[in-house]
Design an enzyme around this catalytic site. Structure first.
Site, PDB file in Angstrom:
ATOM      1  N   ASN A  44       9.029  21.493 -19.816  1.00 44.01           N
ATOM      2  CA  ASN A  44       8.536  22.554 -20.963  1.00 44.01           C
ATOM      3  C   ASN A  44       7.792  23.686 -20.605  1.00 44.01           C
ATOM      4  O   ASN A  44       6.825  23.366 -19.528  1.00 44.01           O
ATOM      5  CB  ASN A  44       7.734  21.611 -21.952  1.00 44.01           C
ATOM      6  CG  ASN A  44       6.854  20.645 -21.368  1.00 44.01           C
ATOM      7  OD1 ASN A  44       6.614  20.248 -20.035  1.00 44.01           O
ATOM      8  ND2 ASN A  44       5.828  20.203 -22.308  1.00 44.01           N
ATOM      9  N   GLU A  46       4.940  25.872 -22.576  1.00 42.23           N
ATOM     10  CA  GLU A  46       4.301  26.122 -23.710  1.00 42.23           C
ATOM     11  C   GLU A  46       4.022  27.634 -23.951  1.00 42.23           C
ATOM     12  O   GLU A  46       4.198  28.448 -22.877  1.00 42.23           O
ATOM     13  CB  GLU A  46       3.285  25.097 -24.084  1.00 42.23           C
ATOM     14  CG  GLU A  46       3.815  23.727 -24.032  1.00 42.23           C
ATOM     15  CD  GLU A  46       2.808  22.819 -24.411  1.00 42.23           C
ATOM     16  OE1 GLU A  46       1.417  23.166 -24.214  1.00 42.23           O
ATOM     17  OE2 GLU A  46       3.088  21.478 -24.568  1.00 42.23           O
ATOM     18  N   CYS A  55      11.304  23.318 -24.823  1.00 45.15           N
ATOM     19  CA  CYS A  55      11.415  22.037 -24.237  1.00 45.15           C
ATOM     20  C   CYS A  55      11.924  21.890 -22.959  1.00 45.15           C
ATOM     21  O   CYS A  55      12.788  22.775 -22.439  1.00 45.15           O
ATOM     22  CB  CYS A  55      11.972  21.065 -25.305  1.00 45.15           C
ATOM     23  SG  CYS A  55      11.278  20.515 -26.649  1.00 45.15           S
ATOM     24  N   GLU A  57      14.407  19.994 -22.081  1.00 43.90           N
ATOM     25  CA  GLU A  57      15.649  19.777 -21.968  1.00 43.90           C
ATOM     26  C   GLU A  57      16.681  21.051 -22.111  1.00 43.90           C
ATOM     27  O   GLU A  57      17.411  21.582 -21.717  1.00 43.90           O
ATOM     28  CB  GLU A  57      16.319  18.911 -23.146  1.00 43.90           C
ATOM     29  CG  GLU A  57      15.557  17.554 -23.405  1.00 43.90           C
ATOM     30  CD  GLU A  57      14.332  17.349 -23.679  1.00 43.90           C
ATOM     31  OE1 GLU A  57      13.535  18.292 -23.568  1.00 43.90           O
ATOM     32  OE2 GLU A  57      13.991  16.273 -24.347  1.00 43.90           O
ATOM     33  N   CYS A  88      13.486  15.262 -28.647  1.00 45.86           N
ATOM     34  CA  CYS A  88      13.320  15.694 -30.057  1.00 45.86           C
ATOM     35  C   CYS A  88      14.504  15.932 -30.750  1.00 45.86           C
ATOM     36  O   CYS A  88      15.553  16.109 -30.020  1.00 45.86           O
ATOM     37  CB  CYS A  88      12.062  16.871 -29.831  1.00 45.86           C
ATOM     38  SG  CYS A  88      13.133  18.307 -29.505  1.00 45.86           S
ATOM     39  N   CYS A  91      16.438  18.864 -29.434  1.00 47.11           N
ATOM     40  CA  CYS A  91      16.900  18.866 -28.173  1.00 47.11           C
ATOM     41  C   CYS A  91      18.201  17.716 -28.229  1.00 47.11           C
ATOM     42  O   CYS A  91      19.056  18.128 -27.402  1.00 47.11           O
ATOM     43  CB  CYS A  91      15.853  18.290 -26.954  1.00 47.11           C
ATOM     44  SG  CYS A  91      14.754  19.616 -26.620  1.00 47.11           S
TER      45      CYS A  91
HETATM   46  N1  THU Z   1       8.861  18.246 -25.214  1.00 52.41           N
HETATM   47  C1  THU Z   1       9.826  18.287 -24.700  1.00 52.41           C
HETATM   48  O1  THU Z   1       9.733  19.085 -23.698  1.00 52.41           O
HETATM   49  N2  THU Z   1      11.021  17.818 -24.906  1.00 52.41           N
HETATM   50  C2  THU Z   1      11.102  16.932 -25.794  1.00 52.41           C
HETATM   51  O2  THU Z   1      12.466  16.370 -26.187  1.00 52.41           O
HETATM   52  C3  THU Z   1       9.898  16.476 -26.462  1.00 52.41           C
HETATM   53  C4  THU Z   1       8.783  17.601 -26.683  1.00 52.41           C
HETATM   54  C5  THU Z   1       7.510  19.234 -25.047  1.00 52.41           C
HETATM   55  C6  THU Z   1       7.374  20.201 -26.127  1.00 52.41           C
HETATM   56  C7  THU Z   1       5.785  20.257 -25.808  1.00 52.41           C
HETATM   57  O3  THU Z   1       5.670  21.254 -25.005  1.00 52.41           O
HETATM   58  C8  THU Z   1       5.289  18.868 -25.602  1.00 52.41           C
HETATM   59  O4  THU Z   1       6.475  18.184 -25.134  1.00 52.41           O
HETATM   60  C9  THU Z   1       4.723  18.350 -26.772  1.00 52.41           C
HETATM   61  O5  THU Z   1       5.300  18.293 -27.890  1.00 52.41           O
END
Ligand code: THU
Length: 134
Positions: A44, A46, A55, A57, A88, A91
């Site tokens: 991920n 941000e 994310c 994925e 999520c 994803c």
């Molecule tokens: N996150 C992912 O990278 N993949 C997911 O499927 C769930 C959430 C990340 C997004 C964000 O940077 C952090 O987790 C908190 O939500």
């Protein structure tokens, strides 16, 4: 867990260590094994403008596409702080785009360290996908 799956989790763990997650402090890694056996990973990333973050994925899928591959055989997803780290909703849709009925989604059981494995159909039933636009 067999050596092939362990290698996929190792790649996901490695990517998770590189995550850029200063806002949530929730680092995630994902690693895809393609139909041809290549492993591509992502983490991920941000952003100060929160919705612009991506994310793990999505990163792994972008790496797969850039490598010229389009079929996910297996994907492992790991959190650094908390497992299992289920994908999520967005994803799940991203994974579905490049999946078939045999695609496996692997999470880590936080208590035992063992794999928890699902089909994408179990995670995203009645999905809308490429076939709907055919
Ligand atoms: N996150 C992912 O990278 N993949 C997911 O499927 C769930 C959430 C990340 C997004 C964000 O940077 C952090 O987790 C908190 O939500």
């Amino acid at each position: 867990m067999d050596a092939t799956l362990k290698a996929l989790f190792d790649a996901a763990d490695h990517a998770a260590q590189k995550a850029y997650a200063p806002y949530s402090n929730f680092s995630v890694g994902a690693a895809i094994r393609t139909a041809s056996g290549h492993i591509l990973s992502g983490c991920n990333v941000e952003n100060a403008a929160y919705p612009a973050g991506t994310c793990a994925e999505a990163g792994a899928i972008a790496a797969m596409i850039a490598a010229g591959e389009t079929k996910i055989s297996d994907i492992a997803i790991v959190g650094v702080k908390s497992n299992p780290c289920y994908p999520c909703g967005a994803c799940r849709q991203r994974i579905f785009e490049f999946s078939d009925a045999a695609t496996r989604v692997h999470l880590r059981d936080g208590a035992t360290g063992e794999a928890i494995t699902h089909s994408i159909d179990a995670l995203l039933p009645h999905a809308f996908g490429p076939r709907d636009l055919a």
